[in-house]
Design a protein around this motif. Structure first.
Motif, PDB file in Angstrom:
ATOM      1  N   GLY A  31      16.552 -68.508 -51.042  1.00 24.46           N
ATOM      2  CA  GLY A  31      16.326 -67.179 -51.606  1.00 24.46           C
ATOM      3  C   GLY A  31      17.346 -66.137 -51.196  1.00 24.46           C
ATOM      4  N   THR A  32      18.305 -66.513 -50.363  1.00 26.61           N
ATOM      5  CA  THR A  32      19.219 -65.486 -49.842  1.00 26.61           C
ATOM      6  C   THR A  32      20.169 -64.957 -50.911  1.00 26.61           C
ATOM      7  N   ASP A  33      20.403 -65.738 -51.943  1.00 26.06           N
ATOM      8  CA  ASP A  33      21.181 -65.213 -53.070  1.00 26.06           C
ATOM      9  C   ASP A  33      20.281 -64.763 -54.210  1.00 26.06           C
ATOM     10  N   LEU A  34      19.216 -65.531 -54.424  1.00 20.30           N
ATOM     11  CA  LEU A  34      18.351 -65.236 -55.573  1.00 20.30           C
ATOM     12  C   LEU A  34      17.673 -63.873 -55.429  1.00 20.30           C
ATOM     13  N   THR A  35      17.225 -63.543 -54.222  1.00 22.91           N
ATOM     14  CA  THR A  35      16.499 -62.280 -54.046  1.00 22.91           C
ATOM     15  C   THR A  35      17.369 -61.084 -54.428  1.00 22.91           C
ATOM     16  N   PRO A  36      18.531 -60.915 -53.803  1.00 18.25           N
ATOM     17  CA  PRO A  36      19.296 -59.714 -54.179  1.00 18.25           C
ATOM     18  C   PRO A  36      19.785 -59.759 -55.627  1.00 18.25           C
ATOM     19  N   GLN A  37      20.137 -60.952 -56.092  1.00 21.31           N
ATOM     20  CA  GLN A  37      20.656 -61.031 -57.471  1.00 21.31           C
ATOM     21  C   GLN A  37      19.588 -60.684 -58.491  1.00 21.31           C
ATOM     22  N   LEU A  43      20.674 -61.185 -62.170  1.00 23.07           N
ATOM     23  CA  LEU A  43      20.159 -62.490 -62.585  1.00 23.07           C
ATOM     24  C   LEU A  43      18.738 -62.289 -63.090  1.00 23.07           C
ATOM     25  N   ARG A  44      18.475 -62.896 -64.218  1.00 19.64           N
ATOM     26  CA  ARG A  44      17.142 -62.768 -64.803  1.00 19.64           C
ATOM     27  C   ARG A  44      16.310 -63.972 -64.365  1.00 19.64           C
ATOM     28  N   ILE A  45      15.142 -63.735 -63.842  1.00 25.07           N
ATOM     29  CA  ILE A  45      14.273 -64.861 -63.492  1.00 25.07           C
ATOM     30  C   ILE A  45      13.606 -65.367 -64.766  1.00 25.07           C
ATOM     31  N   LYS A  46      13.645 -66.684 -64.932  1.00 21.47           N
ATOM     32  CA  LYS A  46      13.176 -67.276 -66.191  1.00 21.47           C
ATOM     33  C   LYS A  46      11.647 -67.355 -66.227  1.00 21.47           C
ATOM     34  N   GLN A  47      11.172 -68.001 -67.268  1.00 23.67           N
ATOM     35  CA  GLN A  47       9.731 -68.135 -67.511  1.00 23.67           C
ATOM     36  C   GLN A  47       8.958 -68.600 -66.268  1.00 23.67           C
ATOM     37  N   THR A  48       9.534 -69.596 -65.591  1.00 19.79           N
ATOM     38  CA  THR A  48       8.861 -70.136 -64.413  1.00 19.79           C
ATOM     39  C   THR A  48       9.734 -69.943 -63.187  1.00 19.79           C
ATOM     40  N   LEU A  49       9.112 -69.457 -62.136  1.00 20.97           N
ATOM     41  CA  LEU A  49       9.796 -69.402 -60.843  1.00 20.97           C
ATOM     42  C   LEU A  49       9.262 -70.571 -60.022  1.00 20.97           C
ATOM     43  N   MET A  50      10.172 -71.514 -59.707  1.00 24.22           N
ATOM     44  CA  MET A  50       9.726 -72.688 -58.953  1.00 24.22           C
ATOM     45  C   MET A  50      10.298 -72.634 -57.539  1.00 24.22           C
ATOM     46  N   ASN A  51       9.397 -72.598 -56.583  1.00 29.82           N
ATOM     47  CA  ASN A  51       9.780 -72.564 -55.170  1.00 29.82           C
ATOM     48  C   ASN A  51       9.782 -73.993 -54.636  1.00 29.82           C
ATOM     49  N   ILE A  52      10.953 -74.539 -54.369  1.00 30.99           N
ATOM     50  CA  ILE A  52      11.052 -75.962 -53.985  1.00 30.99           C
ATOM     51  C   ILE A  52      10.992 -76.174 -52.473  1.00 30.99           C
ATOM     52  N   THR A 109      20.285 -72.515 -47.784  1.00 25.17           N
ATOM     53  CA  THR A 109      20.314 -73.973 -47.831  1.00 25.17           C
ATOM     54  C   THR A 109      21.661 -74.475 -48.349  1.00 25.17           C
ATOM     55  N   LEU A 110      21.944 -75.710 -47.993  1.00 20.70           N
ATOM     56  CA  LEU A 110      23.181 -76.319 -48.476  1.00 20.70           C
ATOM     57  C   LEU A 110      23.138 -76.454 -49.996  1.00 20.70           C
ATOM     58  N   GLY A 111      21.970 -76.884 -50.511  1.00 22.82           N
ATOM     59  CA  GLY A 111      21.829 -77.026 -51.962  1.00 22.82           C
ATOM     60  C   GLY A 111      22.061 -75.698 -52.665  1.00 22.82           C
ATOM     61  N   GLY A 112      21.554 -74.629 -52.067  1.00 25.81           N
ATOM     62  CA  GLY A 112      21.732 -73.306 -52.649  1.00 25.81           C
ATOM     63  C   GLY A 112      23.185 -72.888 -52.656  1.00 25.81           C
ATOM     64  N   ASN A 113      23.878 -73.157 -51.564  1.00 22.97           N
ATOM     65  CA  ASN A 113      25.296 -72.781 -51.485  1.00 22.97           C
ATOM     66  C   ASN A 113      26.094 -73.529 -52.549  1.00 22.97           C
ATOM     67  N   ILE A 114      25.716 -74.792 -52.778  1.00 24.02           N
ATOM     68  CA  ILE A 114      26.418 -75.596 -53.790  1.00 24.02           C
ATOM     69  C   ILE A 114      26.108 -75.085 -55.197  1.00 24.02           C
ATOM     70  N   CYS A 115      24.812 -74.861 -55.460  1.00 19.58           N
ATOM     71  CA  CYS A 115      24.438 -74.454 -56.819  1.00 19.58           C
ATOM     72  C   CYS A 115      24.882 -73.034 -57.141  1.00 19.58           C
ATOM     73  N   ASN A 116      25.013 -72.207 -56.110  1.00 19.46           N
ATOM     74  CA  ASN A 116      25.470 -70.847 -56.327  1.00 19.46           C
ATOM     75  C   ASN A 116      26.935 -70.826 -56.748  1.00 19.46           C
TER      76      ASN A 116
END
Lengths: 288, 805, 157
Positions: A31-37, A43-52, A109-116
């Motif tokens: 959430g460290t990028d998603l929250t501020p964005q 960034l627009r949050i889509k229909q579903t917010l999925m917390n993995i 997370t590492l996954g977040g850094n990659i996907c960002n």
């Protein structure tokens, strides 16, 4: 105002990828990028917010054959403190040490850094020179489908990757390097951390009897994505690291990158720094 | 107690002065219990938000607020049209809180909403439709000052192009300004032509100083509420509540007596809360219209966009000296980027000219400033108030002149430094002056001379790290500054039946520790422990008048005021005790909570007991005193001359750096400072002030810069506006020179602004010592330094401009 | 209508249930929904550390954490730490060493320092500086904050 209609916190990988099927899902990890964005409206949050965060299959650092798998949810702090990573990939630890701040390292997370997919993403440069591959999972039919792709082909633009909307990045895999493997990382910023790179450089390869082979060079913050530097790699491959070669290679590196001007630096300065730091790192390798 | 031990109890002398006294409010703050303005909510409160301009410079053709007004939860939407009696704010009254017909900068306020929640208010802003007609953007003051440049404040026009003929006033906001010159200053003493003729060496350089901003950790905010009788209660972060009370009354066209300002604890000030900003007046309009309390808080981005800045300055300095090292003259022209409106930033020449005229002995000085309107952010007051900019130029020239005449830069400074008793060309009288002690102490403790020479030799060695050492000195007001009709501060002091003191002071606390220092001074007089005092300092309905927190004045002015009240209380107590115990007042003293015999320290009576006796007798009385202290300084005359402060603070700092020539990165390794503070009152507090100021100076020198491109702020966030972080701080070795000022409270002088002033100048000198390259432009970012090292920096040149030429 | 979600978590040692907007961050939940105002808003982007709290024993920026993600977790804020006798030494050190001026960064700074000292009880000045690199302070110049944290060595387990 764009607000999600559903919130879902899956507890298994199956649940998570099934949820992704309809494609209109924003994935929340650290959430460290998603929250501020999302709060700034970038960034627009889509229909579903999925917390993995509660998906156990996405955690852990394990040795699997000759590969180490780092789960996508592994935090930067966990990577830095992991014995396997420290033993085999000190270059990744080095990059993590310059990542944002302790509070962010504890969560990001590492996954977040990659996907960002930031051109300046701190972990991406060492992962590129370590030949990491990205593990993806999806559920095209009723069963889980996994595949992986080299990280070097994963990024397509700032914030853009080859991950399809129905896929989840589940982790990265890195082959345990053989003997004589060297890998170095340098982040140029104005302060030790809490900084976005002006440029960053990763260099890896096999150094045997003064000759560098299997060379991997990657640059951050000089292109729309983190990039491998093919011409620089070619110029280094099979070479002995003497002063002339180092000087020549540093020049090739400078010419190879096509950075832009932004608030952090001009393109000119970035090219100069690619030159100077490449030279400094190679000299360091040669002297070691 | 046995009979044999029945000796009188003796209280040994003790003093609170110079001790390390923890800040009194620190335990609350460290527990998260302190309620800042952000943490206060009133029942029935609405949330205010402001719509800012989407353009930099444009005419407002129309504003449609109908959709916003219709949104459920919205109580009030206002634009300039809704406030026909708007009065202009700002130092030059050139600024309507809600913009009329035209926007002039990125942050300009167009409309405001008060709603049930911040989210609703934010959503309502998005529904306001504004039609603009763009105008050319003027972001370069050198362009703005050219004849024929487009005007930032032409006569106001309506949307249809006709003159608005705003009749209510004669201010710039009403009538416009036929040029872009916001303010000019011209000062002279001596004759610079003669000075130049007497010079063996003359140098001239242009320096460029950049935009930086305060970055208070607590964002700006306020809460306003009108009661049923129309009285206004404000919760405000102002540093100058009594001045603002009067100003707000003017803007609201109401009686100042009906305004009460409460100042909750504040998340940093540094000069930023010295002026009234549009959001404050807008919040009052909203509260007035809504008849409900309205709270308005900035986001961090808004804090960057809509807060004042330090003023960017282009500065040409011409100075000279004789071969023997005597300074002969200084001639200065500066161009200040005023931004779109005028706040205190435009008046920083008051301080700058003091530095040019009086830092070192300067027989001839000529100083000119023009502050010019542009479409950039506007500058306010910021710790140091122009002095960082002036010192940056002067102290580089001190090194350069010394080098030109082949004199040691330390000896050159000492030769021109003043002693106590001197009066400067500007009429400042240095009653206490530890200037030379500061220079010598900083130089000796840092081993300046040896390292300076060693670094010069080492420049030619291989390797990419170059070490450098540089020095700079400063002069700043340290005993208030007589700018307003009064520079005073009032105190009310009362003692209860248990010998506890309530100190009610006009002085505001903005984190600097004034409440603790004032308590020390009072307890010192009354012989009480610090635990025996409560300070009330945040409510204009209770506290006596004070001009406000600025000009490093609080310790000096409020301190003397507090001492005055305490002395009156002490006199009264001793008189009562002398009568009761049949001795002379002079035989008695107060110590440790007792009345004692002055000669021996023997206890006469417990103070609380004496106070109770006084209270509960037939002719009952309480100990309550008041005092108003006005410093013995004078207003400047029309030529800016006069002894404007009751005391002056001095300092010298030596900065050591490592320059990486591969990257241009400068690491500040050590700062050795010596500051003439008169006397150390609270060692813990003063160290904190100096260290914090040094690191603020470090940010000014190395990392901080608000990037403005064509009027657009490119980095309104902490990611790219780089405050110094903990790992970057230098080692700090701070010495205090105690010159024991005769007028100061217990000998102390003001020090709040001093430590930030010379860091950048000393850093420039250190970089030059390390690399041989002189830097004329701040901040010393890696790229800027790298370019300079590679000859990629064109020499700054600016043809000085003067209104009278 | 904003989508709400019910969560249950431990806050400062006490279990509680809250219904929160799914896009709300933890800082806003703590301050505006629950009413604990010791955790401060400084930037909302994780760049200043004023909102630092601890979740499951690690420090983080509450402004960067979705409130819904607190579900099932153990959250400690400055108010919780203020009731923690082990943290008394840290708070006292901040007071005694002059590490507090305007105090706005202080709660976040103490939450981060507490986390740092749990992990590295004998942290030296350099590691303390790195440990608080994500916490901005505009008043003190950090030196007294570092002094305070280093001085706690041994007093906090």
């Amino acid at each position: 105002m764009t607000e999600p209609k559903h919130y879902f916190a899956p507890t298994s990988l199956d649940q998570a990828v099934e949820c992704l099927k309809d494609g209109d899902v924003t994935i929340l990890a650290g959430g460290t990028d998603l929250t501020p964005q999302s709060q700034s409206g970038k960034l627009r949050i889509k229909q579903t917010l999925m917390n993995i965060r509660r998906v156990p299959e996405l955690t852990g650092i394990t040795l699997e054959g000759d590969e180490i798998r780092i789960g996508a949810l592994t935090t930067i702090t966990e990577i830095m403190e992991n014995a396997l990573v420290k033993q085999h990939f000190p270059v990744l630890v080095e990059a993590c040490d310059h990542f944002a701040s302790d509070q962010i390292r504890n969560v990001a997370t590492l996954g977040g850094n990659i996907c960002n997919a930031s051109p300046a993403g701190d972990t991406l440069i060492p992962l590129l020179v370590l030949d990491a591959s990205v593990e993806l999972a999806s559920m095209p039919e009723a069963t889980l489908y996994r595949h992986s792709m080299p990280l070097s082909t994963f990024f397509v633009g700032p914030g853009k990757t080859r991950r399809s909307l129905c896929e989840l990045v589940t982790g990265v895999r890195i082959r345990v390097p053989g003997p004589n493997h060297i890998a170095h990382f340098h982040k140029l910023g104005t302060r030790p951390a809490l900084d976005i790179s002006t440029i960053s450089i990763g260099i890896a390869g096999t150094l045997k009897e003064g000759i560098l082979s299997n060379v991997r060079v990657a640059f951050g913050a000089v292109a729309p994505t983190p990039v491998r530097a093919s011409q620089t790699e070619k110029a280094l491959e099979g070479q002995r690291l003497d002063a002339v070669t180092i000087g020549k290679v540093a020049g090739i590196a400078r010419d190879e990158v096509k950075p832009i001007d932004d608030v952090r630096a001009t393109a000119w300065y970035r090219k100069e720094m690619i030159h100077n730091i490449t030279k400094r790192m190679l000299s360091h390798v040669a002297q070691a | 107690m046995s009979v044999a031990e029945k000796k009188p109890r003796v209280i040994e002398p003790d003093s609170l002065i110079g001790k390390r006294i923890p800040k009194m409010d620190a335990p609350e703050k460290a527990s998260g219990r302190t309620r800042y303005i952000h943490d206060i909510n009133l029942s029935g409160q609405l949330y205010g938000r402001i719509l800012r301009s989407a353009r930099i410079h444009a005419l407002i053709k129309s504003i449609d607020t109908s959709a916003a007004r219709a949104l459920p939860g919205v109580h009030v939407v206002i634009t300039a049209a809704d406030i026909p009696d708007q009065r202009p704010i700002g130092v030059a009254r050139d600024h309507f809180p809600l913009k009329v017909g035209r926007v002039r900068s990125q942050r300009d306020e167009i409309a405001a909403v008060a709603a049930e929640s911040e989210e609703i208010a934010e959503a309502a802003l998005k529904l306001i439709r504004v039609v603009y007609e763009d105008l050319p953007v003027i972001s370069d003051p050198e362009e703005a000052i050219k004849p024929g440049a487009a005007l930032i404040h032409p006569e106001p026009h309506g949307a249809d192009g006709t003159h608005l003929h705003l009749k209510q006033g004669t201010s710039i906001a009403h009538k416009g300004k036929p040029d872009n010159i916001a303010m000019t200053f011209d000062y002279v003493h001596g004759d610079v032509i003669q000075g130049e003729a007497e010079s063996d060496v003359v140098i001239e350089d242009t320096f460029r100083l950049h935009y930086v901003t305060h970055c208070c950790m607590g964002v700006s905010g306020m809460i306003a509420e009108f009661d049923a009788s129309g009285n206004l209660l404000m919760y405000s972060n102002t540093q100058v509540p009594f001045l603002h009370k009067r100003e707000f009354a003017e803007y609201l066209n109401m009686d100042p007596a009906r305004i009460r300002i409460i100042q909750p604890p504040i998340g940093g000030g540094f000069g930023s809360k010295l002026d009234i900003y549009p959001f404050e007046v807008i919040c009052l309009y909203l509260a007035r219209a809504a008849k409900r309390p309205v709270k308005m808080l900035f986001t961090r981005e808004e804090e960057f966009l809509a807060s004042p800045t330090r003023q960017p300055v282009l500065l040409t300095l011409r100075s000279g000296c004789k071969k023997d090292g005597t300074l002969t003259f200084r001639q200065v022209h500066t161009l200040h980027d005023n931004g779109a409106y005028t706040s205190w930033g435009a008046t920083t020449p008051f301080v700058m000219m003091q530095t040019f005229s009086s830092l070192y002995r300067v027989p001839h000085c000529d100083y000119h400033t023009a502050a010019v309107y542009t479409n950039n952010p506007y500058a306010g007051s910021f710790r140091g108030y122009g002095n960082l900019q002036a010192t940056f130029a002067i102290e580089q020239h001190m090194d350069m002149l010394a080098e030109r005449i082949g004199m040691d830069s330390l000896a050159f400074r000492l030769k021109n430094a003043q002693d106590s008793g001197e009066t400067t060309g500007q009429g400042m009288v240095f009653k206490s002056c530890g200037f030379k002690d500061c220079i010598n102490t900083a130089a000796q403790r840092s081993d300046y001379t040896r390292k300076f020479k060693e670094n010069e030799v080492n420049r030619s060695r291989p390797g990419n790290i170059r070490r450098g050492i540089g020095m700079a000195s400063m002069l700043h007001v340290g005993g208030g500054a007589k700018i307003y009709p009064s520079d005073g501060c009032g105190t009310i002091l009362k003692m209860d039946d248990f010998a506890n003191v309530t100190l009610i002071t006009g002085a505001s606390e903005i984190g600097q520790g004034s409440e603790t220092v004032l308590s020390q001074l009072v307890c010192e007089e009354l012989g009480l422990p610090i635990s025996a005092i409560t300070v009330v300092n945040n409510d204009t309905a209770i506290t006596p008048w004070d001009v406000g927190v600025h000009a490093s004045r609080t310790t000096f002015i409020a301190g003397n005021s507090a001492i005055g009240a305490a002395k009156k209380a002490k006199t009264k107590i001793l008189a009562v005790a002398a009568k009761k115990y049949e001795c002379a007042e002079s035989d008695l003293d107060l110590r440790g909570g007792f009345v004692i015999k002055a000669s021996s320290g023997e206890v006469v009576v417990e103070l609380s007991k004496l106070l109770r006796n006084l209270h509960f007798q037939d002719k009952a009385e309480l100990v309550m005193t008041t005092f108003y202290y006005e410093p013995p300084s004078v207003h400047q005359d029309k030529g800016f001359k006069g002894d404007v402060s009751a005391a002056y603070a001095w300092g010298a700092q030596v900065v050591e750096v490592e320059v990486d020539t591969d990257t241009g990165r400068v690491r500040m390794t050590k700062v050795t400072g010596a500051h003439d503070v008169g006397r150390v009152l609270n060692r813990l507090g003063i160290e904190g002030q100096i260290e914090g100021g040094v690191v603020m100076g470090q940010g000014y020198a190395l990392t901080e810069e608000l990037l403005i491109e064509n009027g657009v702020m490119k980095n309104p966030n902490f990611r790219d506006y780089k405050l110094v972080t903990a790992p970057e701080i230098p080692e700090m070795d701070i010495s205090f020179i105690e010159s024991m000022d005769g007028e100061g409270p217990q000998g102390a002088k003001g020090v709040g602004e001093a430590p930030a002033i010379c860091v950048a100048a000393a850093t420039a000198n250190a970089i030059c010592n390390a690399t041989g390259v002189r830097m004329f432009e701040l901040p010393f970012t890696p790229e800027k330094v790298y370019r300079a090292l590679h000859g990629q920096t064109p020499k700054l040149y600016w043809k000085p401009w003067r209104a009278d030429q | 209508m904003l989508l709400k979600h019910d969560i249950e978590f431990t806050l400062n040692g006490v279990k509680r249930q809250v219904s929160v907007d799914v896009t709300t961050n933890t800082l806003a939940m703590l301050r505006d929904v629950i009413g604990l105002t010791g955790t401060k808003y400084g930037c909302g982007e994780g760049e200043c550390g004023a909102c630092t709290i601890q979740v499951d024993g690690v420090s983080l920026n509450s402004c960067l954490m979705f409130a819904v993600d607190c579900d099932g977790r153990d959250v400690t804020t400055i108010e919780g730490l203020a009731n923690d006798s082990k943290a008394d030494a840290l708070r006292e050190a901040f007071v005694e060493h002059g590490a507090v001026q305007c105090g706005f960064c202080t709660p976040g700074m103490i939450m981060q320092a507490d986390h740092l000292l749990h992990k590295h009880p004998h942290a030296d000045a350099d590691s303390v500086k790195r440990g608080i690199e994500g916490n901005l302070c505009r008043c003190t110049g950090y030196k007294k904050i570092v002094d305070a944290i280093v001085a706690v060595d041994g007093a906090v387990k």
